[in-house]
Write a protein that holds these residues in place. Structure first.
Motif, mmCIF file in Angstrom:
data_model
loop_
_atom_site.group_PDB
_atom_site.id
_atom_site.type_symbol
_atom_site.label_atom_id
_atom_site.label_comp_id
_atom_site.label_asym_id
_atom_site.label_seq_id
_atom_site.Cartn_x
_atom_site.Cartn_y
_atom_site.Cartn_z
ATOM 1 N N THR A 274 -3.683 0.727 -2.708
ATOM 2 C CA THR A 274 -4.080 0.867 -1.313
ATOM 3 C C THR A 274 -4.292 -0.534 -0.753
ATOM 4 O O THR A 274 -4.068 -1.524 -1.450
ATOM 5 N N LYS A 275 -4.767 -0.628 0.489
ATOM 6 C CA LYS A 275 -4.949 -1.940 1.101
ATOM 7 C C LYS A 275 -6.124 -2.716 0.514
ATOM 8 O O LYS A 275 -6.234 -3.926 0.709
ATOM 9 N N ALA B 41 0.837 -1.198 0.000
ATOM 10 C CA ALA B 41 0.000 0.000 0.000
ATOM 11 C C ALA B 41 0.875 1.252 0.000
ATOM 12 O O ALA B 41 1.876 1.325 0.713
#
Lengths: 111, 114
Positions: free
Chosen positions: A67-68, A53
């Motif tokens: 991102t996550k 991320a």
């Protein structure tokens, strides 16, 4: 179970009109996220690998971010030659040697 | 440098016929894969070979068999073709099992089963 969902299914842009493609993923421990480009009648061609991320990668008019929960492929000032299907794929810690693909986003760029 | 080469490029079979799809890579990669691509469903893994001498089932192995002939070649066999096997088949390779390495694809075999 690892899952990858891409949106939109298709995107039509005018030349020079910047936009983003989305890839949402659900995995048990991400090892790597990949972006590929596929032209009609051809096999997918590797573009980027993202590992964690916050990471970003760029190549010409393309920039991939992670991102996550999702990844974006940003296309800046696209040209007609950027028209293709863009595929997102993941490898997970529980998936072994397997790469799981999304269904892709078909991008059309009109001059 | 040819990369990953698949033959044939197109094939039409009748239900119940058999055929073998051939794949060869010249990149000295250890791992090879067979995927099928259907509209709206993305690429689905049929079988893979992490290294020479090993093969394992993927997500959709039913109706298929594979052979890792040597480090370069990985074939996919349909023993008794069914209309549900109409698809585009892609062979791919990667550097080594266990590494986070991208796949390198051939240009596919377009198979129609009538």
């Amino acid at each position: 179970e690892d899952q990858v969902t891409q949106s939109p299914e298709a995107l039509r842009l005018q030349e020079g009109e910047s936009s983003s493609l989305n890839c949402s993923y659900t995995v048990s421990g991400l090892r790597g996220l990949f972006w590929y480009r596929q032209d009609p009648g051809k096999g997918p061609e590797f573009l980027f690998t993202l590992y964690s991320a916050g990471e970003e990668k760029e190549k010409e008019r393309l920039k991939a971010t992670l991102t996550k929960k999702e990844s974006f492929l940003h296309i800046t000032a696209p040209k007609p030659e950027d028209s293709a299907t863009y595929l997102c794929a993941v490898q997970s810690h529980t998936g072994g040697f397997k790469t799981i693909f999304g269904a892709g986003t078909r991008l059309f760029v009109k001059a | 440098n040819a990369g990953v080469t698949q033959t044939p490029k197109f094939q039409v079979l009748k239900t119940g016929q058999s055929m073998t799809l051939q794949c060869a890579q010249d990149m000295n990669h250890n791992s090879m894969y067979w995927y099928r691509q259907d509209p709206g469903m993305g690429l689905r893994l049929i079988y893979y070979s992490a290294s020479e001498g090993t093969t394992d089932k993927g997500e959709v192995p039913n109706g298929y068999n594979v052979s890792r002939l040597n480090k370069r070649e990985f074939s996919l066999r349909l023993e008794s073709a069914a209309p549900s096997q109409t698809s585009v088949y892609f062979c791919a390779s990667s550097e080594r099992a266990g590494a986070i390495s991208p796949l390198h694809f051939g240009n596919g075999t377009r198979l129609t089963v009538t």
